[in-house]
Design a protein around this motif. Structure first.
Motif, mmCIF file in Angstrom:
data_model
loop_
_atom_site.group_PDB
_atom_site.id
_atom_site.type_symbol
_atom_site.label_atom_id
_atom_site.label_comp_id
_atom_site.label_asym_id
_atom_site.label_seq_id
_atom_site.Cartn_x
_atom_site.Cartn_y
_atom_site.Cartn_z
ATOM 1 N N PRO A 5 63.372 10.682 52.082
ATOM 2 C CA PRO A 5 63.833 9.343 52.473
ATOM 3 C C PRO A 5 64.811 8.760 51.445
ATOM 4 O O PRO A 5 64.645 8.957 50.246
ATOM 5 C CB PRO A 5 62.541 8.519 52.535
ATOM 6 C CG PRO A 5 61.483 9.321 51.870
ATOM 7 C CD PRO A 5 61.912 10.751 51.889
ATOM 8 N N SER A 6 65.822 8.074 51.941
ATOM 9 C CA SER A 6 66.818 7.463 51.060
ATOM 10 C C SER A 6 66.487 5.987 50.869
ATOM 11 O O SER A 6 66.427 5.230 51.835
ATOM 12 C CB SER A 6 68.210 7.607 51.681
ATOM 13 O OG SER A 6 69.121 6.750 51.029
ATOM 14 N N ASN A 50 69.596 3.823 51.523
ATOM 15 C CA ASN A 50 69.988 3.751 52.926
ATOM 16 C C ASN A 50 68.700 3.776 53.756
ATOM 17 O O ASN A 50 68.357 4.783 54.361
ATOM 18 C CB ASN A 50 70.876 4.949 53.293
ATOM 19 C CG ASN A 50 72.090 5.085 52.385
ATOM 20 O OD1 ASN A 50 73.113 4.469 52.615
ATOM 21 N ND2 ASN A 50 71.957 5.883 51.324
ATOM 22 N N PRO A 51 67.978 2.656 53.781
ATOM 23 C CA PRO A 51 66.623 2.674 54.352
ATOM 24 C C PRO A 51 66.633 3.137 55.801
ATOM 25 O O PRO A 51 67.529 2.812 56.567
ATOM 26 C CB PRO A 51 66.177 1.210 54.258
ATOM 27 C CG PRO A 51 67.075 0.576 53.257
ATOM 28 C CD PRO A 51 68.370 1.317 53.326
ATOM 29 N N GLY A 52 65.610 3.912 56.144
ATOM 30 C CA GLY A 52 65.518 4.459 57.497
ATOM 31 C C GLY A 52 66.292 5.752 57.651
ATOM 32 O O GLY A 52 66.213 6.404 58.683
ATOM 33 N N GLU A 53 67.055 6.111 56.625
ATOM 34 C CA GLU A 53 67.799 7.377 56.686
ATOM 35 C C GLU A 53 67.194 8.392 55.718
ATOM 36 O O GLU A 53 66.501 8.033 54.769
ATOM 37 C CB GLU A 53 69.275 7.147 56.379
ATOM 38 C CG GLU A 53 69.928 6.224 57.412
ATOM 39 C CD GLU A 53 71.444 6.199 57.288
ATOM 40 O OE1 GLU A 53 72.099 5.988 58.315
ATOM 41 O OE2 GLU A 53 71.969 6.373 56.169
ATOM 42 N N PHE A 54 67.486 9.644 55.976
ATOM 43 C CA PHE A 54 66.860 10.727 55.234
ATOM 44 C C PHE A 54 67.893 11.783 54.836
ATOM 45 O O PHE A 54 68.820 12.058 55.590
ATOM 46 C CB PHE A 54 65.796 11.423 56.098
ATOM 47 C CG PHE A 54 64.608 10.562 56.401
ATOM 48 C CD1 PHE A 54 63.409 10.756 55.728
ATOM 49 C CD2 PHE A 54 64.694 9.530 57.339
ATOM 50 C CE1 PHE A 54 62.307 9.960 56.000
ATOM 51 C CE2 PHE A 54 63.586 8.729 57.603
ATOM 52 C CZ PHE A 54 62.392 8.944 56.939
ATOM 53 N N GLN A 103 60.826 1.618 52.590
ATOM 54 C CA GLN A 103 60.602 1.017 53.910
ATOM 55 C C GLN A 103 59.885 1.990 54.838
ATOM 56 O O GLN A 103 60.288 2.214 55.975
ATOM 57 C CB GLN A 103 61.921 0.524 54.511
ATOM 58 C CG GLN A 103 62.635 -0.424 53.552
ATOM 59 C CD GLN A 103 63.602 -1.354 54.246
ATOM 60 O OE1 GLN A 103 63.746 -1.346 55.457
ATOM 61 N NE2 GLN A 103 64.279 -2.185 53.460
#
Lengths: 586, 586
Positions: free
Chosen positions: A182-183, A186-190, A577
């Motif tokens: 998880p990033s 860049n929340p919600g992105e991986f 998140q």
């Protein structure tokens, strides 16, 4: 200063020197007036000798407080031994200590630090740092280091350059399952961890680096089988302006070079065999060629004689076990049980015994005359004293079953010597594999593999028959690596994604960067990746890779030494998140 | 076959040969009856020449369809050039093509593939595979490959062995933020990507591998500054049975070896300077010693003369800018503006101009007599023609500000030649740093660093003053790496965790495996880690690491080429038992 010499270094010519050694107490033999200590380090063992009357009582008293695996620093005099030990490189000398400093104590290790240890698997994994003190594991890691170094030497000399590609890349649903990262920024992105640097090495070819390699970690989130690791190391290579032959020659050369450098042996030139032949003759795409017993099809001879089992079969196929006519009933029953095991799943085993007197005996004599059986043994090139072992059923299944039986026979007859190496290239793999469950094609190698130029017209009419420019390196029945000539043309790559069921949008979203790159002057290219863990194990004559990895994970993907994976702090989850949702999956 | 030679290979002695080349069209010059093509590959450029009347019209027509970056395969004859090009290794010859095969077309690249390109940063990152075609980037990656290879050669020769440590390890809250990897097989649990292999290399010392190294990727989830990358490469090393000097000598030797091998230069022996001196003389723990201007404290001379700014200051400190008395008012104003920038934050800049005629002029002449100022210039060892630049305020802040001013003066005076190398070891770092915000100590290096033996009694009485056996390698003001002698004793390690505010339980839960290992005969050990990206950039004479990494990420941690990180499939999240919770953090 902790040492002037290592524990593997001193020789008779050093007699009279005052030296300092540091290491671990391997063993203490206390005979009252004489005490010997074996002092160990990575380089060897040196004997210390203390003698009442000669050594000070204080030092003797101090030595009696030492235990196994204590770490000490010794100053002393090198003297010639009275009874020399020719087993030991340092066996001509011993040390008369003047002083001993205790550097660190040791609790009693949970298993003995010896070549053959008494530790079980779990215990040895938990105390891996102690297990690694044992000679066999130490030698494995030294071999691995040497292999990596020589691999780099060979490839560098041929103009390959090692280029590091990123570990934080992008997840794609094709192929095995990715580990994702998880990033926080860049929340919600991986990110995803690479299953291989495939697309990056192809981009490097587009960049013009024409000979790339990398010894690189790769990651696969798969349900672990006995000898799989979630992270593993690959010798990853790519070349531009090449045809298949040049790639095969280059990496055959590399493996031959490594065997020569590391084991001092010249292995045989690689046999070339196409996939179809490998399947037909050995029932596998990774045949072990250390022994013969290739398959002989007997369907035409076996059918029409009233034996229902054969008459209803798609394939009747056998191997000739040379010299095995003397197998007892019990031995043959054991083989029958072997092939009937659920993992193999044959219904039964048929045999023809070619007796020394020339008579023939089969397990269904009722249906087959001596004349019938004579035709079988002739086709199988059998001689008196041989034994034919025959399976029947659906083609694919029967070939797989006979492969297992053939390997078992190789084991029983001692034909699979781990120090005999029989390498081959398996070529002309099918491009695609049909999956009944999902009702779609999958790429047999990967979606970037080029179809054989001649078969391209069949992509539209009969994709299942299209051969790929793909090849595997197989040694002793172990797939050491594989590769292919790649697609370097946008249209063909697009076509390939279509065959694999990608929409244009999905293809563009996941691999758009690569297809775009193909529009800016991509050269013809191809490559290979070799499993470095497995190659190292193979060179050492072992099947399992686990003891060739310093800190492996167990079959549940756990590192039991550091106790990982583990829970993380709520604050870490909040920053990412993410919320853990404990559901059970169907 | 795609080529018999590369585009950098043919010489006058090859005249008359029939050759095959493959490469990219760098440039076409069409003069009507004569057409020249520059054909490029990784190795160089070879000129093709076509001539009306001599070359077939069909081939000329075909060539006129080619464009920049098209990939072609050329068969032709090597001929001597009439007008030779001494700039080019192949400049004595050219090729008269018989046939040209188009291997791949190219769209017009979004920027020119030349040494000085017209592409902006974002565009070049998006088309990184094209940017890497440019010579400067290609050379950077070749240099990096060579450096890695020579590093391995050096360390192998000294008996170091490269051991791969795991990338899927355990998250620990100490230090920078970890990237974490959810485990599907252990739902709700996570691996972490290593910030360094620190604990594993220490365990290898416990295992007895006494000389370990690894060129290894490391990961830090930090808010990225200009020249930071979330993944970076480290030359990671550890040695057992060593003292600090042996480590410093070994790695000074390595860096000297690398400069010699790769740049052909003998760099100077490393200066040794302790942390206290570095801070006092340069206001930083990574001083750039390519030029002088070390700090001179003037507090005692400056105070008590009625100048409020100085009288209220904890520290008055200056540098002597040799030969700068001739600086104009405007130049000095610019320096004043420089130190007053918010990033630096000084209130003002005081100066003393030592005129060529011996007279002295300061920016506060009202308060200081010529006699006063004479004492200042004497202490600063200034001569007529020099300029003293002086800052005052709280000690720590003022030193930091003067460091910035000193570096700026170095830049202005051209004293920071990137091809002049001035290496040093900074030693005797403090063990701990007090953090006002969280009201606790942090380890200045890391929690495994050993305190200086002499200072151990102060751990209880005055921990802030305890020095560590820690050292940094600094070249030209850049921290190339750092290391320390480690703790190898469970009690001392436990004490250290206590000082850092760990409960016994936390220490055991996070680092129990290491403390347990210390109880089984851990040898004294220490090591170092060098930033490989930064070392490569430094050797090439560059500040920024980005162009020494094949596929770097931008300042938001994104790979804009592959568009990562990105969303993953709902199925992937479900398998990981994770839910994205879009909240805004405070």
């Amino acid at each position: 200063m902790f040492r002037t010499h290592t524990c593997g270094e001193l020789r008779l010519s050093d007699t009279g020197r005052h030296v300092i050694l540091s290491g671990w107490v391997q063993r203490i033999r206390d005979k009252g007036s004489l005490i010997w200590i074996d002092l160990r380090d990575r380089y060897g063992i040196t004997q210390l000798m203390l003698e009442e009357g000669k050594t000070t009582p204080a030092l003797i008293e101090q030595v009696r407080q030492l235990g196994r695996e204590f770490v000490i620093r010794v100053e002393g005099l090198v003297v010639e031994r009275i009874s020399k030990n020719p087993q030991l490189a340092t066996g001509d000398i011993e040390i008369e200590p003047h002083s001993i400093e205790l550097l660190n104590k040791s609790k009693l290790p949970p298993f003995t630090i010896e070549d053959m240890t008494d530790g079980g698997e779990e215990l040895r994994m938990k105390y891996r740092y102690l297990d690694l003190r044992r000679n066999p594991l130490k030698e494995n890691l030294l071999l691995r280091h040497k292999l990596a170094l020589e691999t780099r030497t060979y490839l560098d000399a041929l103009g390959f350059i090692e280029i590091e590609t990123p570990y934080l890349i992008k997840s794609t649903p094709e192929g095995a399952r990715d580990f994702v990262v998880p990033s926080r920024m860049n929340p919600g992105e991986f990110y995803a961890l690479p299953q291989s640097p495939q697309t990056f090495k192809q981009l490097l070819m587009v960049s013009g680096f024409d000979r790339y390699f990398q010894i690189v970690r790769c990651f696969r989130d798969e349900d672990l089988r006995a000898d799989r690791q979630p992270e593993f190391t690959q010798i990853d290579c790519e070349m531009a302006f090449v045809e298949q032959d040049e790639i095969l020659n280059t990496f055959e050369g590399m493996v031959r070079f490594l065997f020569k450098k590391v084991k001092g042996i010249d292995i045989e030139p690689f046999i070339h065999m196409d996939y179809a032949a490998a399947m037909r003759l050995y029932g596998t795409d990774k045949p072990d060629l250390r022994f013969g017993m290739s398959f002989v099809e007997l369907t035409d001879l076996a059918q029409g004689k009233g034996f229902g089992v054969f008459d209803g079969a798609e394939l009747v196929v056998g191997i000739n076990a040379s010299g095995c006519a003397s197998f007892s009933r019990k031995q043959i029953d054991a083989l029958t049980d072997f092939v009937k095991r659920p993992q193999i799943g044959a219904k039964g085993l048929f045999y023809v015994r070619y007796n020394e007197d020339g008579s023939l005996k089969s397990s269904a004599d009722k249906f087959f005359s001596q004349h019938d059986l004579q035709q079988w043994v002739e086709r199988c090139d059998a001689k008196p004293g041989d034994l034919l072992l025959i399976l029947s059923g659906a083609t694919h299944t029967t070939l797989k079953q006979l492969n297992e039986l053939r390997l078992e026979m190789g084991n029983l007859l001692g034909l699979r010597d781990p120090n005999h190496f029989k390498p081959l290239w398996v070529t002309d793999f099918p491009l695609l594999e049909w999956d009944e469950e999902t009702q779609r094609f999958y790429a047999m190698h990967h979606p970037f593999t080029s179809p054989n130029q001649k078969d391209i017209p069949m992509l539209d009419t009969n994709p299942a028959e299209v051969r790929a420019n793909a090849y595997d390196m197989v040694i002793n029945g172990v797939e050491i690596g594989g590769g292919s000539i790649r697609i370097h043309n946008r249209q063909l790559q697009k076509k390939m994604f279509e065959l694999l069921g990608f929409t244009d949008e999905e293809a563009q979203q996941q691999f758009g960067f690569l297809m775009n790159a193909f529009e800016y002057g991509a050269p013809p290219h191809g490559g290979i990746a070799l499993g470095f863990d497995r190659l190292t194990a193979l060179l050492a004559g072992f099947d399992s890779i686990r003891d060739f990895i310093a800190f492996p994970k167990n079959n549940s993907g756990r590192d039991v030494m550091i106790d990982s994976p583990s829970a993380i702090a709520p604050q870490q989850l909040a920053e990412l998140q993410l919320e853990i949702r404990k559901i059970s999956l169907p």
